[in-house]
Enzyme design. Structure first.
Site, PDB file in Angstrom:
ATOM      1  N   ASP A 189      29.891  12.143  12.330  1.00 59.64           N
ATOM      2  CA  ASP A 189      30.136  11.159  11.279  1.00 59.64           C
ATOM      3  C   ASP A 189      29.889   9.746  11.789  1.00 59.64           C
ATOM      4  O   ASP A 189      30.124   9.438  12.963  1.00 59.64           O
ATOM      5  CB  ASP A 189      31.591  11.276  10.809  1.00 59.64           C
ATOM      6  CG  ASP A 189      31.955  10.194   9.815  1.00 59.64           C
ATOM      7  OD1 ASP A 189      31.439  10.240   8.683  1.00 59.64           O
ATOM      8  OD2 ASP A 189      32.742   9.296  10.176  1.00 59.64           O
TER       9      ASP A 189
ATOM     10  N   GLU B 287      24.747  11.797  10.954  1.00 60.92           N
ATOM     11  CA  GLU B 287      24.871  11.025   9.719  1.00 60.92           C
ATOM     12  C   GLU B 287      24.437   9.598  10.020  1.00 60.92           C
ATOM     13  O   GLU B 287      25.236   8.751  10.404  1.00 60.92           O
ATOM     14  CB  GLU B 287      26.316  11.042   9.200  1.00 60.92           C
ATOM     15  CG  GLU B 287      26.435  10.418   7.817  1.00 60.92           C
ATOM     16  CD  GLU B 287      27.788   9.782   7.542  1.00 60.92           C
ATOM     17  OE1 GLU B 287      28.181   9.716   6.367  1.00 60.92           O
ATOM     18  OE2 GLU B 287      28.449   9.328   8.493  1.00 60.92           O
TER      19      GLU B 287
END
Length: 648
Positions: free
Chosen positions: A320, A374
């Site tokens: 993330d 990401e």
């Protein structure tokens, strides 16, 4: 080491020195950490040294707190008294060894005396379990999970078809769901849907449920609100037995700023784990930022990755917030319009090096592991091997595509859909790098936004989705929902991701119970019964998604070595045709008119998929085709698509 990345993208030639610096810093950091013959896998063994370790006749506890003057281990096993004082060891480590067996189940904290004379209590940094106390803070809990693993992780020999899931909201009931209930109720749904990979969110312990798991306090602890460590182990084991791999949505980009629960000011200093001053604070997320140039921090984070792979048998990670890690300004307000934006003083070289180390460790420990980045900036080499000058991820997320669809649905008419822009958005990616395509993830469903189906159907989704109702708005919503997913699925990457429930057009948005909504669970659950109800049209979207997924399972076109071939694109008629692998995809996005199209093939193609089929909520089969003397003649109804198998 040769810079093979330049063979993929010659436009990087002016930045050859920057790419060489990337490799130099990686090699230099490895040598500093490991010496000349050390192993990265052995280096990442912090979880086997720190925290609670049971030996044959005694147990040991160790904690790293270099600023502390004295340290005690306190808990309900010793009435929170100071009779278990730790001794200072090398490098700011404190330790204590006690005869006997670990007091499993005890609440525990480490008590530190700071140079100022202040006494503070902290949750041990390597704790595996933590629960809230009466002050709404977390207490560590001593656990020693034992689980008899029964299934080996399946080898992924096809494109990753990822089902993004959140344990807590995976029930239809007005409550937080559990690992056990997810295993019993949701795993079979995922298997039946045809997906081969699960991506679990919000597993790492986080004090604020509404943070969606992205403000982590305890990096080695599972979220206790969902159950016990053995419950998560059973979930992953059962998934493996079904042929499903499980990825962890890992958060190493930042940490919660809570002092009582997490790592912030753990030993009384701001810079133990994080950068000092403003550099240590994320301006948008209000969280703490790791110092990736500090050896002890690298050791902590790499040990964390190996821990999840080793202890819980995860099959890899979705990292993330990678964009936030890569740049000193965290990518906020930066338009990455030219290559110089990737290679400048704004680039955090230490973070790049850490990500390279993280990928190498993951693949050394588990060569079949999958890592996904990401990254919104499209940093060159993100999903290329380190040996080629890349950062080492297997895939990057195609993050611009959901934004394209939401902008189209919010701001434009169906007639204004620009197929050339759509084609560019869906097919343009870094040379040699693999992507995970998706039309919407959890991000597009958060409160303040809406799912694609809600943007399309709006309030009529509440009373016009039954089979007996007639609604042009619902007809349009179902048709476009299918087209958006099929074209994104087939073009946007070498893998695909769907967020839990979106496969059948789950309505509304996501909003966790919190003070502002009076702890309401209305929007923090999944209404599976909508798809199961044979009187509602949600069943058609689910059937469509399953059939779409099965196209890849059968024909394996997503990772086809043959590049996609655009055969027809006409913006005025909203017609698009392309071939990928053995399959021919033909779309008519026109909202009102049927369209005719002629394509040439030496043999008659076989129709295998029609979005207008009644089993998918369409009105057909209405579209038609014929083949004569090498010509495929097509007539497509508005907002429909057909897929053919091309015979060789």
């Amino acid at each position: 080491m040769p810079l093979n990345i330049l063979d993929y993208d010659p436009y990087l030639e002016p930045f050859k020195e920057d790419l060489s610096l990337r490799l130099f810093e990686f090699a230099r950091t490895k040598k500093r950490l490991l010496g000349t013959d050390g192993s990265l896998v052995d280096f990442a063994n912090g979880y086997k040294y720190f925290g609670f370790q049971q030996e044959s006749k005694h147990w040991t506890f160790r904690e790293w707190a270099p600023n502390a003057k004295r340290a005690w281990l306190v808990g309900d096993f010793n009435n929170w008294e100071n009779n278990f004082e730790l001794k200072q060891a090398y490098g700011g480590t404190w330790e204590i060894s006690i005869p006997g067996m670990l007091p499993v189940g005890s609440k525990v904290k480490i008590k530190l005396l700071l140079p100022s004379g202040e006494t503070v209590y902290r949750v041990p940094s390597y704790i595996m379990f933590a629960i809230p106390n009466e002050r709404h803070e977390l207490d560590g809990v001593i656990v020693q999970p034992k689980y008899d693993w029964k299934n080996k992780a399946p080898q992924l020999k096809e494109a990753p078809l990822i089902y993004e899931a959140h344990i807590g909201i995976s029930t239809e009931e007005y409550k937080i769901n559990s690992y056990k209930e997810f295993t019993r109720d949701v795993l079979p749904r995922i298997k039946k849907a045809g997906y081969n990979t699960i991506q679990l969110m919000a597993i790492m312990e986080h004090p604020l449920y509404a943070s969606f798991g992205y403000q982590v306090s305890n990096f080695f602890a599972i979220s206790s609100r969902f159950g016990q460590p053995e419950d998560l182990m059973e979930l992953i084991d059962q998934a493996h037995g079904m042929g499903l791999r499980v990825l962890l949505d890992v958060v190493h980009s930042h940490a919660v700023k809570n002092i009582e629960d997490g790592l912030n000011y753990f030993d009384g200093t701001e810079n133990q784990y994080f950068h000092e001053g403003e550099r240590g604070n994320h301006p948008a997320w209000k969280t703490k930022l790791f110092n990736y140039g500090k050896d002890e921090v690298i050791h902590f984070l790499l040990s964390n990755l190996k821990f999840w792979l080793d202890t819980y048998h995860f099959d890899g990670f979705r990292f993330d917030g990678v964009t936030s890690m890569l740049y000193h300004d965290h990518g906020l307000g930066t338009a990455f319009t030219d290559y110089s934006k990737y290679f400048s003083l704004n680039t955090d070289i230490e973070a790049v090096t850490y990500l390279m180390l993280a990928n190498e460790l993951t693949h050394l420990f588990n060569p079949s592991a999958t890592t996904i980045a990401e990254d919104m900036s499209a940093m060159p080499g993100m999903a290329l091997p380190i040996s080629s000058g890349g950062i080492g991820f297997d895939y990057r997320l195609s993050m611009g595509i959901p934004g394209f669809w939401i902008k189209q649905l919010k701001e434009k008419t169906d007639n204004s859909l620009d197929l050339l822009s759509l084609w560019w958005e869906l097919t343009t990616r870094r040379p040699g790098e693999k992507n995970i395509g998706y039309s919407e993830s959890h991000d597009q469903a958060l409160v303040g936004d809406k799912t694609i189906m809600m943007w399309l159907a709006d309030e009529e989704i509440y009373w016009k989705m039954d089979l007996n109702s007639q609604s042009l708005k619902i007809d349009r919503a179902i048709a476009l929902h299918k087209l958006i997913r099929l074209i994104t699925f087939s073009l946007a990457g070498e893998g695909y991701l769907n967020f839990m429930g979106n496969e059948f057009g789950h309505p509304e948005w996501l909003d966790f119970p919190r003070q502002e909504n009076h702890d309401d669970f209305q929007h923090a659950r999944r209404q599976w019964s909508l798809a199961d109800n044979k009187d509602l049209r949600f069943q058609y979207l689910l059937a469509f998604d399953q059939a779409m997924i099965n196209l890849e399972r059968h024909y394996k076109f997503l990772e086809s070595p043959e590049p996609v071939q655009q055969l027809w694109i006409k913006n005025s008629d909203k017609l698009l045709a392309y071939q990928k692998g053995q399959l021919l995809f033909v779309f008519n996005f026109h909202p009102s008119y049927e369209q005719e199209l002629q394509l040439q093939f030496p043999e008659k193609p076989e129709l295998i998929f029609d979005s207008d089929d009644q089993k998918f909520g369409g009105f057909g089969p209405r579209s038609s085709f014929g083949w004569s003397k090498g010509h495929l003649n097509l007539i497509l109804e508005p907002r429909t698509a057909m897929v053919f198998r091309i015979k060789e």
